[in-house]
Design a protein around this motif. Structure first.
Motif, mmCIF file in Angstrom:
data_model
loop_
_atom_site.group_PDB
_atom_site.id
_atom_site.type_symbol
_atom_site.label_atom_id
_atom_site.label_comp_id
_atom_site.label_asym_id
_atom_site.label_seq_id
_atom_site.Cartn_x
_atom_site.Cartn_y
_atom_site.Cartn_z
ATOM 1 N N LYS A 1 3.443 -9.155 6.929
ATOM 2 C CA LYS A 1 2.370 -8.471 6.193
ATOM 3 C C LYS A 1 2.506 -6.955 6.204
ATOM 4 C CE LYS A 1 -2.539 -7.569 6.746
ATOM 5 N NZ LYS A 1 -2.265 -6.186 7.163
ATOM 6 N N PRO B 1 0.588 -3.157 5.457
ATOM 7 C CA PRO B 1 -0.750 -2.679 5.810
ATOM 8 C C PRO B 1 -1.737 -2.831 4.661
ATOM 9 C CG PRO B 1 0.699 -0.844 5.289
ATOM 10 C CD PRO B 1 1.562 -2.066 5.275
ATOM 11 N N CYS B 2 -3.009 -3.001 4.998
ATOM 12 C CA CYS B 2 -4.059 -3.086 3.973
ATOM 13 C C CYS B 2 -5.065 -1.961 4.201
ATOM 14 C CB CYS B 2 -4.782 -4.424 4.064
ATOM 15 S SG CYS B 2 -3.719 -5.818 3.642
ATOM 16 N N THR C 1 -8.484 0.022 4.358
ATOM 17 C CA THR C 1 -9.917 -0.254 4.558
ATOM 18 C C THR C 1 -10.671 1.049 4.320
ATOM 19 O OG1 THR C 1 -9.318 -1.769 6.345
ATOM 20 C CG2 THR C 1 -11.632 -1.191 6.162
ATOM 21 N N ASN D 1 -7.837 -6.773 7.734
ATOM 22 C CA ASN D 1 -7.062 -7.123 8.938
ATOM 23 C C ASN D 1 -7.939 -7.839 9.958
ATOM 24 O OD1 ASN D 1 -4.792 -5.721 7.862
ATOM 25 N ND2 ASN D 1 -5.933 -3.855 8.315
ATOM 26 N N GLU E 1 3.287 -7.752 11.559
ATOM 27 C CA GLU E 1 2.996 -6.541 10.774
ATOM 28 C C GLU E 1 3.210 -5.307 11.644
ATOM 29 O OE1 GLU E 1 -1.115 -5.973 9.597
ATOM 30 O OE2 GLU E 1 -1.858 -6.772 11.464
ATOM 31 N N HIS F 1 1.331 0.602 11.931
ATOM 32 C CA HIS F 1 0.810 1.658 11.047
ATOM 33 C C HIS F 1 -0.047 1.104 9.915
ATOM 34 C CE1 HIS F 1 3.598 0.784 7.718
ATOM 35 N NE2 HIS F 1 4.597 0.773 8.570
ATOM 36 N N GLY F 2 -0.760 2.023 9.271
ATOM 37 C CA GLY F 2 -1.598 1.678 8.138
ATOM 38 C C GLY F 2 -0.900 1.944 6.815
ATOM 39 N N SER F 3 -1.713 2.050 5.753
ATOM 40 C CA SER F 3 -1.152 2.138 4.398
ATOM 41 C C SER F 3 -0.707 3.557 4.042
ATOM 42 C CB SER F 3 -2.186 1.636 3.398
ATOM 43 O OG SER F 3 -3.416 2.326 3.580
ATOM 44 N N ALA F 4 -0.901 4.499 4.960
ATOM 45 C CA ALA F 4 -0.405 5.883 4.820
ATOM 46 C C ALA F 4 -0.601 6.449 3.414
ATOM 47 C CB ALA F 4 1.068 5.960 5.235
ATOM 48 N N ASP G 1 -1.288 9.240 2.368
ATOM 49 C CA ASP G 1 -0.725 10.588 2.158
ATOM 50 C C ASP G 1 0.719 10.569 1.673
ATOM 51 O OD1 ASP G 1 -0.178 9.510 4.708
ATOM 52 O OD2 ASP G 1 0.040 11.461 5.661
ATOM 53 N N ASN H 1 8.881 5.278 6.374
ATOM 54 C CA ASN H 1 9.886 4.655 7.238
ATOM 55 C C ASN H 1 9.671 3.130 7.231
ATOM 56 O OD1 ASN H 1 11.675 3.915 9.193
ATOM 57 N ND2 ASN H 1 10.939 5.349 10.746
HETATM 58 P P1 NAI Z 1 -1.716 5.347 8.935
HETATM 59 O O1 NAI Z 1 -0.964 4.588 9.966
HETATM 60 O O2 NAI Z 1 -1.696 4.765 7.573
HETATM 61 O O3 NAI Z 1 -1.153 6.848 8.846
HETATM 62 C C1 NAI Z 1 -1.220 7.769 9.931
HETATM 63 C C2 NAI Z 1 -0.120 8.828 9.750
HETATM 64 O O4 NAI Z 1 1.146 8.225 10.060
HETATM 65 C C3 NAI Z 1 -0.027 9.352 8.340
HETATM 66 O O5 NAI Z 1 0.292 10.715 8.381
HETATM 67 C C4 NAI Z 1 1.127 8.564 7.733
HETATM 68 O O6 NAI Z 1 1.817 9.239 6.716
HETATM 69 C C5 NAI Z 1 2.025 8.329 8.952
HETATM 70 N N1 NAI Z 1 2.760 7.064 8.826
HETATM 71 C C6 NAI Z 1 2.261 5.824 9.011
HETATM 72 N N2 NAI Z 1 3.199 4.911 8.776
HETATM 73 C C7 NAI Z 1 4.317 5.566 8.460
HETATM 74 C C8 NAI Z 1 5.644 5.155 8.111
HETATM 75 N N3 NAI Z 1 5.985 3.869 8.046
HETATM 76 N N4 NAI Z 1 6.558 6.102 7.820
HETATM 77 C C9 NAI Z 1 6.233 7.402 7.889
HETATM 78 N N5 NAI Z 1 5.003 7.859 8.216
HETATM 79 C C10 NAI Z 1 4.053 6.942 8.487
HETATM 80 O O7 NAI Z 1 -3.210 5.497 9.465
HETATM 81 P P2 NAI Z 1 -4.536 5.992 8.741
HETATM 82 O O8 NAI Z 1 -4.245 7.161 7.881
HETATM 83 O O9 NAI Z 1 -5.490 6.098 9.839
HETATM 84 O O10 NAI Z 1 -5.013 4.773 7.843
HETATM 85 C C11 NAI Z 1 -4.740 4.654 6.452
HETATM 86 C C12 NAI Z 1 -5.269 3.305 5.980
HETATM 87 O O11 NAI Z 1 -4.532 2.245 6.591
HETATM 88 C C13 NAI Z 1 -6.741 3.054 6.302
HETATM 89 O O12 NAI Z 1 -7.341 2.458 5.171
HETATM 90 C C14 NAI Z 1 -6.691 2.099 7.466
HETATM 91 O O13 NAI Z 1 -7.828 1.278 7.524
HETATM 92 C C15 NAI Z 1 -5.445 1.297 7.134
HETATM 93 N N6 NAI Z 1 -4.806 0.668 8.297
HETATM 94 C C16 NAI Z 1 -4.318 -0.588 8.124
HETATM 95 C C17 NAI Z 1 -3.659 -1.212 9.149
HETATM 96 C C18 NAI Z 1 -3.125 -2.585 8.895
HETATM 97 O O14 NAI Z 1 -3.158 -3.072 7.789
HETATM 98 N N7 NAI Z 1 -2.615 -3.267 9.908
HETATM 99 C C19 NAI Z 1 -3.454 -0.562 10.442
HETATM 100 C C20 NAI Z 1 -3.950 0.792 10.506
HETATM 101 C C21 NAI Z 1 -4.616 1.380 9.459
#
Ligand code: NAI
Length: 343
Positions: free
Chosen positions: A68, A70-71, A73, A83, A260, A263-266, A268, A276
């Protein structure tokens, strides 16, 4: 050769990008899997009118396994986390998140090799909230002996199976005497009554535990945490070894498992092709090893080993995405891994 049908949920934001890169690497490694694509998150809302379609859950129930992305929220409003729902509906009670230094990825710490085991179905993270009256809201922390016991069992069994030496419970039982108190009492009971006394065990109050982690993460081995603490500490621990782009995860229950990244859906960086894919790729490697362990398919383990050696080699050769200080995009990194499998 047996082929395993696996549900692929690309997810939102960077999810489809890292999922495409990951499936390309698995194909090149001739992993014995066949993808059955289903949706969850905003992607499912747009196509099927709900964030967690019953069809997606049924598909996982039928195949037993999913990979999976990320999704998203919404923060502070909107629908309940997909999740949280998915983990509860499939009773995926144990989140397993290995945190290790990787070759070629320099960080402030060396020799980190710990595993976060997080209770995945209850606690404050369930988001059971209520408005009592205007301006007064509550959030309910539910803990049960059943869930606290089975996650403790999962942690000790994991330690035993992987030859790990110590389980540390981080808790706040000095304040939450009933909920966190029960969590540690269940851990002690499982250790003593189920033959795990050869595994070292410690209890650390989580605020001091955070300080100890940051001072020297190498003193920890298996960390056992309730849901919200596990969520927060997973990201903290990611920071020891290169960030969220390199931490894989598995959500495991008695009947199903969903792999999974942490990290989340990033949002930004979504759509830019720079995410990555390693965390999801590493999650897929965990899945291939899980297939070998639970279904006895050694060709699955061989693909896992091939991929792991290739990504380690790529990182050692300085082939990295931007989050690790490199210049490669998502697909370029996948290609760098694939090239190293051919050597
Ligand atoms: P995030 O993990 O999406 O991002 C946090 C920081 O890490 C950002 O600056 C992002 O660019 C960086 N980052 C994350 N994954 C990366 C990757 N693979 N490669 C390079 N940089 C990476 O966390 P954030 O911003 O708190 O959440 C964004 C959304 O994701 C929210 O809607 C949240 O609910 C959701 N989320 C979903 C998860 C899941 O589906 N398991 C887990 C965590 C968050």
């Amino acid at each position: 050769m047996t082929t395993h049908q696996i549900v692929l949920i690309p997810g939102d934001g960077i999810g489809p990008e890292v999922a495409a890169a990951t499936t390309r690497v698995l194909k090149a490694a001739e992993a014995p899997v066949e993808w059955v694509e289903h949706h969850a998150g905003i992607a499912a809302l747009e196509t099927e009118g709900e964030v967690l379609p019953e069809q997606t859950l049924d598909a996982v129930r039928e195949r037993g396994l999913a990979l999976k992305g990320p999704c998203t929220t919404p923060v502070g409003e909107g629908f309940t986390s997909v999740n949280v729902q998915l983990r509860k509906r499939l009773d995926l009670y144990a989140a397993v998140r290995p945190v290790r230094n990787l070759p070629g990825v320099r960080t402030r710490y060396e020799g980190v090799d710990l595993v976060v085991i997080r209770e995945n179905t209850e606690g404050l993270y369930s988001g059971i909230e209520n408005e009592v009256t205007q301006g007064v809201v509550t959030s309910l922390k539910v803990a049960t002996e059943r869930a606290s016991t089975r996650i403790a069992h999962a942690a000790f069994r994991y330690a035993r199976d992987r030859g790990r030496e110590k389980v540390t419970v981080m808790h706040k039982a000095n304040i939450m005497k009933m909920t966190d108190g029960m969590f540690i009492r269940c851990a002690r009971a499982v250790r003593e009554s189920e033959g795990f006394t050869d595994i070292e065990y410690e209890e650390v109050i989580i605020d001091a535990g955070c300080m100890k982690l940051v001072q020297d993460p190498t003193q920890f081995d298996v960390l056992l945490l309730e849901n919200l603490y596990g969520d927060v500490l997973s990201d903290l621990c990611a920071g020891f070894v290169g960030g969220l782009g390199v931490i894989p995860g598995a959500n495991i229950g008695d009947d199903y498992a969903v792999f999974e990244a942490v990290h989340g859906s990033a949002p930004d960086i979504a759509g830019k092709g720079v995410a990555n894919p390693l965390a999801l790729l590493m999650s897929a490697v965990m899945m291939l090893n899980h297939i070998a362990d639970t279904r006895g398919d050694e060709s699955s383990r061989a693909s896992a080993t091939l991929i792991r050696e290739a990504y380690n080699q790529a990182l050692s050769d300085d082939a990295k995405t931007r989050d690790l200080g490199g210049e490669l995009g998502t697909e370029e990194f996948a290609s760098a891994v694939i090239e190293r499998m051919a050597r």
